[in-house]
Structure formats: structure tokens, C-alpha cells
Design an enzyme around this catalytic site. Structure first.
Site, PDB file in Angstrom:
ATOM      1  N   HIS A  73       0.819  -1.216   0.000  1.00 36.25           N
ATOM      2  CA  HIS A  73       0.000   0.000   0.000  1.00 36.25           C
ATOM      3  C   HIS A  73       0.855   1.268   0.000  1.00 36.25           C
ATOM      4  CE1 HIS A  73       0.473   0.137   4.503  1.00 36.25           C
ATOM      5  NE2 HIS A  73       0.364   1.433   4.277  1.00 36.25           N
ATOM      6  N   ASP A 119      -0.462  -7.548   1.807  1.00 37.51           N
ATOM      7  CA  ASP A 119       0.081  -6.188   1.764  1.00 37.51           C
ATOM      8  C   ASP A 119       1.596  -6.241   1.965  1.00 37.51           C
ATOM      9  OD1 ASP A 119       0.389  -3.470   1.750  1.00 37.51           O
ATOM     10  OD2 ASP A 119      -0.549  -3.127   3.707  1.00 37.51           O
ATOM     11  N   GLY A 212       3.005   6.789   8.553  1.00 37.59           N
ATOM     12  CA  GLY A 212       4.435   6.964   8.320  1.00 37.59           C
ATOM     13  C   GLY A 212       5.256   5.772   8.765  1.00 37.59           C
ATOM     14  N   SER A 214       4.045   2.722   8.228  1.00 38.75           N
ATOM     15  CA  SER A 214       3.665   1.678   7.276  1.00 38.75           C
ATOM     16  C   SER A 214       4.884   1.132   6.548  1.00 38.75           C
ATOM     17  CB  SER A 214       2.685   2.231   6.248  1.00 38.75           C
ATOM     18  OG  SER A 214       1.431   2.483   6.809  1.00 38.75           O
ATOM     19  N   GLY A 215       4.864  -0.174   6.319  1.00 45.04           N
ATOM     20  CA  GLY A 215       5.958  -0.816   5.607  1.00 45.04           C
ATOM     21  C   GLY A 215       7.139  -1.191   6.460  1.00 45.04           C
TER      22      GLY A 215
END
Length: 267
Positions: A73, A119, A212, A214-215
Site C-alpha cells: 500500500h 500487503d 508513516g 507503514s511498511g
């Protein structure tokens, strides 16, 4: 035996995976805190040029000399991306840090935007990095490894310090105990949105990943002292970052070891 993606990258370096030169200080605080500099040397900042200049959009985890693990995402095909490695503060130039363009970005074919399924993404750097005290790879968990309820893991990132707050300048860490799938999938928790290919962690209403982050990684320590990246920050509550019984949800890396190996071998 630990299942490493590409044994050659460890053999080619004096630095093994998941063993920082400067180990993190693991305080069990109730909210995030500044990390010890370079204690999570696999943490990267994924940046895009969507605003006309490079800016942090997501986190990521270095898992080999030229591959970074992040979330699907985080990727928008309209923009270019680069990765900053070896960073502590995003606002200053730091010795030992580098920026590398993203040469190839592979998102999972079955990624579902609506349900946040699969994801996960892999980013190949434009050239391999040399491991150092400030840049090294995290280890990967064994295929299908499941963390026990209550496992003490840490989320790291430069995400927002609160739901409506600003992005962090200094890399943050926060203790997020794992919430087992049997609990996280209950109706008053995440219900059917939490699948068995996800890891839930937190949910105390105080500490969580935020925009922020995320990932970025869910870091979990092995008995031998090394660190695995067991999760990729995927989603949280739309009501805010710190919502009771709505833990941060991570893509469970152990469910995607075969996919990771395939992508790295064929790209």
C-alpha cells in the site's frame, strides 16, 4: 535451522543478519521513544517524489544487500522512489548513511487494497549496499513460524508521534506485545479483518504504529540474540493510532518466505 534468503550476502560480509553493532536499549516504556543511534540498522526510509522533492512516506526493512521489504500500500506507480539507509535523523546529513534509487518494485499479485490482504512489496536497490555498523540486514523468520501470544516485539519507524501529530525526526521504537490470532480475530477486536497471514501487536490504547510507520518492521528477538522481521506494518484503526483493542496489524512475513525467495531469485 534459520532460513536465510541468500546465503551469499552473509558470507560476503563480516556482518551477519539481525545483529546490530550497537544493540537497541530495550526499555519497556508505555509509548514510543528515541532509539539508540543505529541500533536498528536494517530500518530504512522509503521516500517518494510525489511532492516534487524527496520525502518520507513509509518504512522498510533491508533483508539483503540489495533488497528491501515494505508494504504494497506504500507504492503508487505514478511516483519514483528511493531508499535512505543508515539513518537516525531524517533532517540532517549523517555519516554512514546513503540514498539509493529503487531499481525494481514488486508488489504481491494478490494484494487487496480494500481488505489489506497480501500487503507486501519488495524493492530492489539500484546497486548493492556494503554492510557496515550503520547498515545491515535483518534476519527472516522460518517459513510459517507463528509468534506466541504476548511475544515481546518492537515496532520502529519515523511515523507520526500521535494521530494528529507530526512525523518523527528521530527514529522511534515502541514495545508492542503480540496479540494471538484467536484473540485478534474476536468480534470486539479486528474480527474477520485479521487473517492468519497477519500479526497483531499492541492494542492497549496507548502504544501503536501510526501514519508513516507503514511498511516498517515488527522486530522480534531470537534466543541467540539475533533479530527477525516478523511483520510489515499494514494497517490500524481509522479512529486513530492508539485505539483500545485495535492493535497495529502487520503482514506476517513468515507466510511469504516462498514468495520473497521467488521474487529475489527471478529479479
Amino acid at each position: 535451522m534459520r532460513r536465510l534468503l541468500v546465503l551469499a550476502f552473509v558470507a560476503a560480509s563480516a556482518y551477519g543478519c539481525g545483529r546490530p553493532t550497537f544493540p537497541p536499549v530495550l526499555n519497556r516504556v508505555v509509548a514510543g521513544e528515541d532509539v539508540r543511534p543505529h541500533s536498528w540498522p536494517w530500518q530504512v526510509s522509503l521516500q517518494s517524489d510525489s511532492s516534487g522533492r524527496w520525502r518520507h512516506v513509509c518504512g522498510g526493512t533491508l533483508i539483503s544487500a540489495d533488497w528491501v521489504l515494505s508494504a504494497a500500500h506504500c507504492i503508487n506507480d505514478r511516483y519514483n522512489y528511493r531508499v535512505e539507509l543508515g539513518k537516525h535523523s531524517l533532517k540532517v546529513n549523517e555519516e554512514g548513511s546513503i540514498a539509493s534509487k529503487a531499481a525494481t518494485i514488486i508488489t504481491h499479485d494478490d494484494y487487496s487494497v480494500m481488505l489489506s490482504r497480501n500487503d507486501i512489496a519488495l524493492i530492489k536497490l539500484s546497486s548493492p549496499v556494503t554492510f557496515s555498523d550503520t547498515i545491515m540486514a535483518a534476519c527472516l523468520p522460518d517459513q510459517d513460524a507463528i509468534l506466541p501470544h504476548g511475544a515481546q516485539c518492537y515496532v520502529t519507524g519515523w511515523g507520526r508521534l500521535s494521530t494528529s501529530g507530526s512525523l518523527a525526526d528521530i527514529l522511534q521504537q515502541a514495545l508492542l506485545p503480540v496479540v494471538g490470532h484467536d484473540v485478534c480475530s474476536q468480534p470486539d477486536w479486528w474480527s474477520v479483518l485479521a487473517t492468519d497471514k497477519m500479526v497483531c501487536a499492541g492494542g492497549d490504547g496507548i502504544t501503536a504504529g501510526c501514519n508513516g510507520d507503514s511498511g516498517g518492521p515488527l522486530n522480534c528477538q531470537n534466543p541467540d540474540g539475533s533479530w527477525d522481521v516478523h511483520g510489515v506494518v499494514s494497517f490500524g484503526s481509522g479512529q486513530g493510532c492508539n485505539v483500545f483493542q485495535k492493535p497495529t496489524v502487520f503482514t506476517q512475513v513468515s507466510s511469504y518466505i516462498d514468495w520473497i525467495n521467488w521474487v529475489m531469485t527471478n529479479n
